[in-house]
Design a protein around this motif. Structure first.
Motif: not given
Length: 515
Positions: A422-426, A465-467, A472-474
């Motif tokens: 979650k942190r890395l996705a942000r 962005y799509v990838a 990590a859409r949520e």
């Protein structure tokens, strides 16, 4: 009777009074004392082996082995005088089949009687190389070395081409290394430094074949030619899966096999393990693809219990050692976090500007004690991953400078905890937003060398962005919508408008032609 007058080797007495000596050159002397008299029994001196001779075992050929372009490239080099070249370096990412290609080449050369000596070395460490060299030297000279390093140097001296003043007797002897046709295979070289002082000498009758994941400049140069090995082609992937499954009386539709190959990125190791899983578990391609796409499952969950073709590593584990080694290269400790960041973006191309953006640099700084990480250091981390074949880094295509195989990405994400993911996705979203120009005029492609494809930065960023959204859409949507979402939305709208304008222009041109 007594033994020879020269000093005896060190002795060792057992409980019965027998004395065993290690005699010179590997012979054994055993003495038994009877009434004060010593009787020595000397074994015959060890003789050098006769040719042809093989040291080490060539790995067995994989099921449904595919003849590939690299096979022809290796053969062509020798046919074109390659035996006068010091060697060839088969380079590629883990799992592309480098060892199988080297084994195929060595086996054919041996079976066709083109060799007098074949030495196969599992070269994962310097110690392993030295040990195998020492064994070969003992076989060829009939003498055991004082230590393995000296034995290794004995082999290299034996392989050295002899000068013209060699005696006529030596020229006619089958054991003259001057006439020996040899092949040394160094499989899976992990560190170029392991070969310091261990490169076989250049010889008109000798050849060296190396397999490695490394791309360091020190592995190539005068007399050393690189052979790059990549993924299977679509046709090779389909043929491989069809042949393996047919051998196990399994039949799958070609379209499902092609889709499975695409999901696995046409990586030979992954295809082999997927086929084994299908056979062992008894499921079809569609079910396996669903398992592979499940974000809650790891690559290890899609591996068979018993690996095929004598493999020792699962697909995921194939890159673990490479990543460990990449993390030791300068800047130390940054390769792993860099790969994890790239694992959330587009495998087909990530701009350098995303991975060197301020949010990316702040993230990397958390993994070093040497102060704030600079953009130059971030690029060095990319180069470390490139040198270990974990990514492809081509700075000349700056908008798509970094490419990562989708399964390497999968394995990197598997190592993350939910909180880390979650942190890395942000952070990835922040990096994308920071690199995304605010105006369309800034997204025009920079100058690139002739022949290099040019891509609009806007298109590349949207693909990233799509990838990220797919992984990590949520995170992008909750608890609030990340700003990069709106930037991507406007980008897509701009692209649609551009397409509509292009269609309008085409229609108007066609109307003008009618008039």
């Amino acid at each position: 009777m007594t033994g020879p007058a020269h000093p005896s080797p060190p002795s060792e007495a057992n409980s019965s009074g027998d004395i065993t000596n290690q005699a010179a050159h590997g012979a054994i002397a055993a003495g038994v004392i009877h009434g004060g008299a010593r009787i020595d029994y000397h074994a015959a001196p060890r003789q050098p082996v006769s040719w042809p001779h093989q040291v080490g075992i060539i790995p067995q050929q994989a099921e449904a082995f595919q003849h590939r372009a690299a096979v022809d490239e290796l053969e062509a080099a020798v046919a074109d005088g390659g035996t006068a070249v010091l060697g060839q370096v088969i380079s590629g990412m883990g799992g592309v089949g480098k060892t199988q290609l080297a084994a195929h080449y060595a086996r054919r050369a041996w079976q066709s009687e083109r060799l007098d000596l074949l030495v196969w070395v599992t070269a994962s460490s310097r110690e392993a190389i030295v040990t195998r060299y020492c064994q070969a030297a003992a076989d060829l000279t009939g003498r055991d070395a004082e230590n393995e390093e000296r034995g290794a140097q004995t082999l290299l001296a034996w392989l050295e081409p002899k000068t013209s003043n060699v005696s006529e007797a030596a020229r006619s002897s089958e054991r003259s290394s001057r006439r020996c046709r040899w092949l040394i295979v160094l499989d899976d070289v992990a560190d170029p430094a392991d070969l310091n002082d261990l490169w076989p000498p250049a010889s008109p009758t000798g050849h060296v074949l190396i397999t490695t994941r490394r791309r360091d400049a020190s592995l190539t140069g005068p007399g050393r030619r690189r052979v790059n090995v990549g993924l299977f082609t679509e046709a090779e992937s389909l043929t491989y899966l069809t042949n393996v499954l047919t051998a196990h009386e399994r039949d799958e539709p070609d379209e499902q096999l092609a889709a499975l190959a695409a999901d696995l990125g046409r990586l030979p190791l992954a295809l082999a393990q997927a086929a084994a899983y299908l056979v062992d578990v008894g499921i079809g391609c569609a079910a396996y693809r669903t398992l592979l796409a499940d974000r809650t499952r790891s690559l290890a969950d899609a591996a068979p219990d018993a690996l095929p073709d004598g493999q020792t590593h699962t697909t995921a584990a194939a890159w673990a050692l490479s990543l460990d080694r990449a993390d030791t290269l300068r800047p130390v400790g940054l390769a792993r976090p860099m790969l994890r960041l790239a694992a959330l973006l587009d495998p087909n191309g990530i701009p350098d500007t995303v991975l060197t953006s301020p949010p990316a640099l702040d993230y990397l700084t958390g993994y070093t004690n040497d102060g704030t990480v600079t953009a130059d250091q971030a690029v060095l981390a990319l180069r470390a991953l490139h040198r270990l074949s974990l990514i492809d880094h081509t700075p000349v295509t700056s908008h798509q400078a970094v490419r990562v195989h989708q399964l390497v990405q999968h394995a990197a994400r598997d190592a993350l905890t939910p909180a880390q993911h979650k942190r890395l996705a942000r952070i990835a979203a922040d990096a994308l937003f920071a690199a995304w120009p605010a105006s369309e005029a800034e997204t025009l492609v920079a100058d690139t060398p002739p022949g290099v494809p040019q891509y609009h930065l806007e298109t590349v960023l949207y693909a990233n962005y799509v990838a990220l959204d797919s992984k990590a859409r949520e995170v992008l949507k909750t608890p609030y919508e990340h700003p990069v979402v709106d930037r991507a939305r406007h980008s897509l709208l701009g692209q649609l408008q551009a397409v509509q304008q292009m269609r309008h222009d085409i229609v108007m041109h066609q109307i003008g032609e009618i008039r």
